[in-house]
Design an enzyme around this catalytic site. Structure first.
Site, short mmCIF file in Angstrom:
data_model
loop_
_atom_site.label_atom_id
_atom_site.label_comp_id
_atom_site.label_asym_id
_atom_site.label_seq_id
_atom_site.Cartn_x
_atom_site.Cartn_y
_atom_site.Cartn_z
CB ALA A 30 5.20 -0.15 -4.01
CB SER A 71 -0.74 0.01 1.32
OG SER A 71 -0.11 0.19 2.36
CE1 TYR A 128 -3.74 -1.59 1.51
CE2 TYR A 128 -2.97 -3.22 -0.24
CZ TYR A 128 -3.22 -2.66 1.18
OH TYR A 128 -2.48 -3.47 1.96
#
Length: 154
Positions: free
Chosen positions: A76, A26, A59
């Site tokens: 990420a 996220s 998200y």
């Protein structure tokens, strides 16, 4: 009926403050910026890294209000690092007739990720950051020319 995926929210040129590879995933975003952009916890966003060109979808997790937190979590963190400039983009599916008149929430932040200006024009380049509009090479209109939109008066 035709639906179009349209820009709903944009946080422009935020600075990534943290990256944690061992988190479940996220992006953590300061709650004040989330509210200004109209983003919800769990909402899908794209993160566009201005520094290195990486683009990814993830998200949102709500961070502490007024903290300036922009944190990249999980896998990420291999693509986006602390100090990188990013654009965070949220989209919405809209009926074509609604999409024609919809105006997104565009949030501009300073180097500390504090809100400095809001707008609705996705091509706007905020004064003082050395950018040109996204739809022309012409200079930005003056603030007095933009005064017709109350969300611009920040």
């Amino acid at each position: 009926m035709i639906y179009r995926e349209m820009l709903k929210s944009k946080i422009h040129r935020a600075v990534v403050r943290q990256a944690d590879l061992h988190y479940v995933g996220s992006i953590t975003i300061d709650a004040t910026l989330m509210a200004a952009a109209g983003l919800w916890p769990g909402e899908k966003v794209d993160v566009l890294d201005i520094t290195n060109g990486a683009r990814l979808s993830t998200y949102v997790i709500e961070g502490e209000a007024d903290s300036g937190t922009i944190g990249i979590n999980g896998a990420a963190a291999h693509l986006i690092s602390p100090g990188d400039l990013v654009i965070i983009v949220g989209y919405a599916l809209m009926a074509e007739e609604d999409a024609r008149s919809y105006q997104p929430n565009v949030v501009f932040v300073n180097g500390d990720n504090q809100l400095v200006r809001m707008g609705t024009d996705p091509a706007e380049a905020y004064d003082g950051v050395g950018l040109v509009r996204g739809d022309t090479n012409s200079p930005q209109p003056s603030l007095s020319e933009q005064a017709g939109d109350p969300r611009r008066a920040q």
